[in-house]
Design a protein around this motif. Structure first.
Motif, short mmCIF file in Angstrom:
data_model
loop_
_atom_site.label_atom_id
_atom_site.label_comp_id
_atom_site.label_asym_id
_atom_site.label_seq_id
_atom_site.Cartn_x
_atom_site.Cartn_y
_atom_site.Cartn_z
N GLU A 1 8.23 42.80 -27.33
CA GLU A 1 7.08 42.38 -28.13
C GLU A 1 5.75 42.82 -27.50
O GLU A 1 4.74 42.90 -28.18
CB GLU A 1 7.07 40.86 -28.38
CG GLU A 1 7.09 40.01 -27.15
CD GLU A 1 8.49 39.67 -26.65
OE1 GLU A 1 8.58 38.84 -25.73
OE2 GLU A 1 9.48 40.23 -27.15
N TRP A 2 5.75 43.13 -26.21
CA TRP A 2 4.52 43.61 -25.58
C TRP A 2 4.11 44.95 -26.16
O TRP A 2 2.92 45.23 -26.28
CB TRP A 2 4.70 43.73 -24.08
CG TRP A 2 4.75 42.41 -23.36
CD1 TRP A 2 4.85 41.18 -23.92
CD2 TRP A 2 4.73 42.21 -21.96
NE1 TRP A 2 4.89 40.22 -22.95
CE2 TRP A 2 4.82 40.82 -21.73
CE3 TRP A 2 4.65 43.07 -20.88
CZ2 TRP A 2 4.81 40.27 -20.45
CZ3 TRP A 2 4.65 42.52 -19.60
CH2 TRP A 2 4.73 41.14 -19.40
N SER A 3 5.06 45.77 -26.50
CA SER A 3 4.75 47.10 -27.05
C SER A 3 4.23 47.01 -28.47
O SER A 3 3.68 47.98 -28.98
CB SER A 3 5.99 48.00 -27.01
OG SER A 3 6.34 48.25 -25.68
N ALA A 4 4.39 45.87 -29.12
CA ALA A 4 3.90 45.71 -30.49
C ALA A 4 2.38 45.68 -30.53
O ALA A 4 1.78 46.09 -31.53
CB ALA A 4 4.46 44.43 -31.10
N ARG A 5 1.74 45.24 -29.47
CA ARG A 5 0.28 45.25 -29.39
C ARG A 5 -0.15 46.57 -28.76
O ARG A 5 0.25 46.88 -27.64
CB ARG A 5 -0.22 44.10 -28.53
CG ARG A 5 -0.12 42.76 -29.20
CD ARG A 5 -0.85 41.70 -28.44
NE ARG A 5 -2.22 42.09 -28.09
CZ ARG A 5 -3.01 41.36 -27.32
NH1 ARG A 5 -2.57 40.22 -26.83
NH2 ARG A 5 -4.22 41.76 -27.04
N PRO A 6 -0.97 47.35 -29.43
CA PRO A 6 -1.38 48.65 -28.88
C PRO A 6 -2.07 48.56 -27.52
O PRO A 6 -1.82 49.41 -26.66
CB PRO A 6 -2.34 49.20 -29.93
CG PRO A 6 -1.95 48.53 -31.19
CD PRO A 6 -1.48 47.15 -30.79
N ASP A 7 -2.89 47.54 -27.31
CA ASP A 7 -3.59 47.44 -26.03
C ASP A 7 -2.61 47.13 -24.89
O ASP A 7 -2.62 47.78 -23.85
CB ASP A 7 -4.72 46.42 -26.09
CG ASP A 7 -4.31 45.05 -26.62
OD1 ASP A 7 -3.18 44.90 -27.13
OD2 ASP A 7 -5.15 44.13 -26.54
N VAL A 8 -1.72 46.18 -25.13
CA VAL A 8 -0.73 45.83 -24.10
C VAL A 8 0.25 46.98 -23.92
O VAL A 8 0.62 47.32 -22.79
CB VAL A 8 0.00 44.52 -24.46
CG1 VAL A 8 1.08 44.20 -23.43
CG2 VAL A 8 -1.00 43.37 -24.57
N GLY A 9 0.66 47.61 -25.02
CA GLY A 9 1.57 48.76 -24.94
C GLY A 9 0.98 49.89 -24.12
O GLY A 9 1.69 50.53 -23.32
N ALA A 10 -0.31 50.15 -24.29
CA ALA A 10 -0.97 51.21 -23.50
C ALA A 10 -0.97 50.85 -22.02
O ALA A 10 -0.69 51.71 -21.17
CB ALA A 10 -2.39 51.43 -24.01
N LEU A 11 -1.26 49.60 -21.71
CA LEU A 11 -1.29 49.19 -20.30
C LEU A 11 0.10 49.20 -19.68
O LEU A 11 0.27 49.56 -18.52
CB LEU A 11 -1.93 47.81 -20.17
CG LEU A 11 -3.43 47.77 -20.47
CD1 LEU A 11 -3.94 46.34 -20.48
CD2 LEU A 11 -4.20 48.64 -19.49
N VAL A 12 1.12 48.82 -20.47
CA VAL A 12 2.50 48.88 -19.98
C VAL A 12 2.87 50.33 -19.69
O VAL A 12 3.43 50.64 -18.64
CB VAL A 12 3.47 48.24 -20.99
CG1 VAL A 12 4.91 48.61 -20.69
CG2 VAL A 12 3.31 46.72 -21.01
N MET A 13 2.55 51.22 -20.62
CA MET A 13 2.92 52.62 -20.44
C MET A 13 2.23 53.23 -19.23
O MET A 13 2.87 53.90 -18.41
CB MET A 13 2.61 53.44 -21.68
CG MET A 13 3.06 54.88 -21.54
SD MET A 13 2.89 55.84 -23.04
CE MET A 13 4.06 55.03 -24.09
#
Length: 129
Positions: A42-54
């Motif tokens: 579900e973290w990848s569902a948010r673009p901002d969190v997904g970018a930081l995870v990546m």
């Protein structure tokens, strides 16, 4: 009589430099593939969190590879900062509604690679070996 080949030496240094860059990019790809499944989906569902995870996945793997290659902690931290910088800048307009999540991901990655190259050129003596 000793004959020196400065062009050959320079070409060799440039090849090593380019090799370092390619190795770091390869480590970043490995980091994205290997580390991404460790995060909650579900973290990848948010673009901002997904970018930081990546960018975190990419940075962890790149930093580990730099340490394997015996780069200093200072150079490793510097490169990690360079990788996060575009996203730190782009997330502000995203949160203000002026930039889409897709734009954050695309522009962040497009800008990250030349910034990494610039950091390497700035500290080129550390990347010739």
């Amino acid at each position: 009589m000793t004959i020196t080949h400065p062009a050959r030496s320079t070409a060799r240094k440039l090849a090593r430099f380019a090799g370092h860059y390619v190795e770091m990019v390869a480590a970043m790809v490995v980091g994205m593939v290997v580390l991404h499944p460790l995060w909650p989906s579900e973290w990848s569902a948010r673009p901002d969190v997904g970018a930081l995870v990546m960018v975190t996945d990419m940075t962890v793997a790149m930093a580990l590879w730099m340490r394997v290659r015996r780069h200093s902690r200072a150079r490793t931290a510097e490169m990690a900062a360079v990788m996060f910088l575009p996203f730190a800048v782009l997330l502000v307009p995203y949160w203000l509604g002026a930039l889409s999540g897709t734009a954050v991901m695309v522009v962040g990655h497009v800008v990250m690679f030349p910034l990494m190259l610039a950091a390497m050129l700035w500290r080129r003596a550390d990347y010739w070996h």
